[in-house]
Design a protein around this motif. Structure first.
Motif, PDB file in Angstrom:
ATOM      1  N   LYS A 224       0.784  -1.228   0.000  1.00 18.85           N
ATOM      2  CA  LYS A 224       0.000   0.000   0.000  1.00 18.85           C
ATOM      3  C   LYS A 224       0.821   1.284   0.000  1.00 18.85           C
ATOM      4  O   LYS A 224       0.245   2.370  -0.158  1.00 18.85           O
ATOM      5  N   ILE A 225       2.141   1.187   0.169  1.00 18.68           N
ATOM      6  CA  ILE A 225       2.933   2.411   0.327  1.00 18.68           C
ATOM      7  C   ILE A 225       4.041   2.533  -0.714  1.00 18.68           C
ATOM      8  O   ILE A 225       4.106   3.528  -1.437  1.00 18.68           O
ATOM      9  N   LEU A 226       4.935   1.584  -0.780  1.00 20.52           N
ATOM     10  CA  LEU A 226       6.056   1.679  -1.712  1.00 20.52           C
ATOM     11  C   LEU A 226       5.566   1.822  -3.145  1.00 20.52           C
ATOM     12  O   LEU A 226       4.561   1.219  -3.518  1.00 20.52           O
ATOM     13  N   PRO A 227       6.220   2.664  -3.951  1.00 18.35           N
ATOM     14  CA  PRO A 227       7.506   3.345  -3.751  1.00 18.35           C
ATOM     15  C   PRO A 227       7.427   4.684  -3.016  1.00 18.35           C
ATOM     16  O   PRO A 227       8.435   5.399  -2.973  1.00 18.35           O
ATOM     17  N   ASP A 228       6.266   5.040  -2.457  1.00 24.43           N
ATOM     18  CA  ASP A 228       6.223   6.228  -1.607  1.00 24.43           C
ATOM     19  C   ASP A 228       7.012   5.957  -0.323  1.00 24.43           C
ATOM     20  O   ASP A 228       7.526   4.858  -0.111  1.00 24.43           O
ATOM     21  N   ILE A 229       7.090   6.936   0.560  1.00 23.75           N
ATOM     22  CA  ILE A 229       7.955   6.875   1.740  1.00 23.75           C
ATOM     23  C   ILE A 229       7.117   6.537   2.972  1.00 23.75           C
ATOM     24  O   ILE A 229       6.271   7.337   3.388  1.00 23.75           O
ATOM     25  N   PRO A 230       7.314   5.365   3.567  1.00 24.36           N
ATOM     26  CA  PRO A 230       6.505   5.000   4.738  1.00 24.36           C
ATOM     27  C   PRO A 230       6.943   5.746   5.996  1.00 24.36           C
ATOM     28  O   PRO A 230       8.136   5.934   6.237  1.00 24.36           O
ATOM     29  N   CYS A 231       5.974   6.176   6.781  1.00 25.95           N
ATOM     30  CA  CYS A 231       6.244   6.758   8.090  1.00 25.95           C
ATOM     31  C   CYS A 231       5.261   6.143   9.076  1.00 25.95           C
ATOM     32  O   CYS A 231       4.063   6.472   9.060  1.00 25.95           O
ATOM     33  N   MET A 232       5.757   5.236   9.900  1.00 28.49           N
ATOM     34  CA  MET A 232       4.897   4.529  10.848  1.00 28.49           C
ATOM     35  C   MET A 232       4.885   5.239  12.194  1.00 28.49           C
ATOM     36  O   MET A 232       5.935   5.604  12.721  1.00 28.49           O
ATOM     37  N   ILE A 233       3.716   5.424  12.738  1.00 29.78           N
ATOM     38  CA  ILE A 233       3.549   5.985  14.072  1.00 29.78           C
ATOM     39  C   ILE A 233       3.145   4.828  14.972  1.00 29.78           C
ATOM     40  O   ILE A 233       2.024   4.321  14.889  1.00 29.78           O
ATOM     41  N   GLY A 234       4.063   4.385  15.805  1.00 30.06           N
ATOM     42  CA  GLY A 234       3.799   3.196  16.599  1.00 30.06           C
ATOM     43  C   GLY A 234       4.374   3.300  17.992  1.00 30.06           C
ATOM     44  O   GLY A 234       4.791   4.372  18.446  1.00 30.06           O
ATOM     45  N   ILE A 235       4.419   2.164  18.672  1.00 29.42           N
ATOM     46  CA  ILE A 235       4.893   2.098  20.053  1.00 29.42           C
ATOM     47  C   ILE A 235       5.961   1.026  20.193  1.00 29.42           C
ATOM     48  O   ILE A 235       7.086   1.312  20.564  1.00 29.42           O
ATOM     49  N   ASP A 236       5.615  -0.216  19.881  1.00 27.85           N
ATOM     50  CA  ASP A 236       6.555  -1.317  20.077  1.00 27.85           C
ATOM     51  C   ASP A 236       7.661  -1.262  19.026  1.00 27.85           C
ATOM     52  O   ASP A 236       7.401  -1.233  17.822  1.00 27.85           O
ATOM     53  N   HIS A 237       8.915  -1.271  19.500  1.00 29.74           N
ATOM     54  CA  HIS A 237      10.064  -1.110  18.616  1.00 29.74           C
ATOM     55  C   HIS A 237      10.166  -2.201  17.565  1.00 29.74           C
ATOM     56  O   HIS A 237      10.658  -1.964  16.461  1.00 29.74           O
ATOM     57  N   SER A 238       9.722  -3.406  17.882  1.00 31.74           N
ATOM     58  CA  SER A 238       9.907  -4.526  16.965  1.00 31.74           C
ATOM     59  C   SER A 238       9.175  -4.340  15.640  1.00 31.74           C
ATOM     60  O   SER A 238       9.537  -4.960  14.635  1.00 31.74           O
ATOM     61  N   LEU A 239       8.174  -3.474  15.621  1.00 27.37           N
ATOM     62  CA  LEU A 239       7.432  -3.226  14.380  1.00 27.37           C
ATOM     63  C   LEU A 239       8.329  -2.611  13.315  1.00 27.37           C
ATOM     64  O   LEU A 239       8.075  -2.758  12.116  1.00 27.37           O
ATOM     65  N   THR A 240       9.384  -1.919  13.755  1.00 24.85           N
ATOM     66  CA  THR A 240      10.339  -1.328  12.818  1.00 24.85           C
ATOM     67  C   THR A 240      10.887  -2.383  11.874  1.00 24.85           C
ATOM     68  O   THR A 240      11.116  -2.121  10.686  1.00 24.85           O
ATOM     69  N   GLY A 241      11.093  -3.585  12.394  1.00 22.72           N
ATOM     70  CA  GLY A 241      11.641  -4.653  11.570  1.00 22.72           C
ATOM     71  C   GLY A 241      10.764  -4.995  10.388  1.00 22.72           C
ATOM     72  O   GLY A 241      11.267  -5.327   9.304  1.00 22.72           O
ATOM     73  N   GLY A 242       9.448  -4.914  10.575  1.00 25.25           N
ATOM     74  CA  GLY A 242       8.540  -5.205   9.470  1.00 25.25           C
ATOM     75  C   GLY A 242       8.650  -4.172   8.361  1.00 25.25           C
ATOM     76  O   GLY A 242       8.740  -4.519   7.171  1.00 25.25           O
ATOM     77  N   ALA A 243       8.661  -2.899   8.743  1.00 24.84           N
ATOM     78  CA  ALA A 243       8.796  -1.834   7.748  1.00 24.84           C
ATOM     79  C   ALA A 243      10.160  -1.905   7.074  1.00 24.84           C
ATOM     80  O   ALA A 243      10.286  -1.744   5.852  1.00 24.84           O
TER      81      ALA A 243
END
Length: 208
Positions: free
Chosen positions: A108-127
């Motif tokens: 749903k995002i790429l090739p645009d630039i994703p910016c996730m607003i979250g809490i748990d750090h591990s979600l960074t790995g998915g992005a």
């Protein structure tokens, strides 16, 4: 690529199993006039302050159970326990949610630039996994600004705690704590960088 936009999306997963975090949740239960997702407050600022030609938004993931969000509802108090949070973490719950994040970024995002607003750090790995899959892992860096290292598997952490118990007469750890023993090396907020490196998702020279 100059016309790419920043795409905001949210994920309110908050599965911290620590004592202080659980009691903070118990003291800050959701009410009708308050949000249980930081996405809403951040986007209220973005909508009013940032030119709309620069970004779009997808909204926040709405399938995160209430007890795993930062402000649980009253009926979820029974699940706000160390046992429940550790069960979620040890059964690789963080990895499952991170995989959903990855799916959103890829589809749903790429090739645009994703910016996730979250809490748990591990979600960074998915992005991060999605972005490296798109650009190539050698072309993407990961910069972590934090007070602790999110790269310690549970086996190493529990070993360090046990060493402290055995050698430090002033240790704050309880040797009777059952959650120090027989824990799997799950993907979680304390270990996700270790898993990214071990699985080859990240090039270690690109980690800062």
């Amino acid at each position: 690529m100059a016309d790419r936009k920043i795409v905001f999306f949210g994920c309110p997963l908050d599965c911290d199993e620590k004592y202080d975090s659980i009691h903070e949740k118990l003291n800050g239960l959701w009410s009708m006039d308050k949000s249980d997702d930081p996405y809403n407050e951040v986007m209220a600022f973005i909508r009013s302050e940032v030119h709309q030609d620069l970004w779009r938004e997808l909204g926040s993931m709405d399938d995160i159970p209430a007890w795993l969000r930062p402000k649980p509802r009253g009926e979820d108090c029974g699940k706000l326990s160390t046992e429940c949070f550790i069960s979620f973490i040890d059964e690789d719950g963080c990895r499952r949610i991170a995989a959903k994040v990855s799916d959103i970024v890829t589809k749903k995002i790429l090739p645009d630039i994703p910016c996730m607003i979250g809490i748990d750090h591990s979600l960074t790995g998915g992005a991060y996994k999605s972005v490296t899959g798109f650009y190539g892992r050698d072309n993407v860096s990961l910069i972590v600004i934090d007070s602790h290292t999110d790269a310690v598997p549970m086996s190493a952490l529990s070993g360090a705690i046990q060493y402290d118990i055995d050698t430090n007469p002033d240790s704050v750890h309880d040797p009777r704590d059952p959650f120090l023993y027989n824990r799997p090396d799950s993907y979680n907020a304390s270990s996700f960088i270790h898993h990214l490196a071990a699985e080859g998702t990240i090039n270690p020279k690109n980690l800062f």
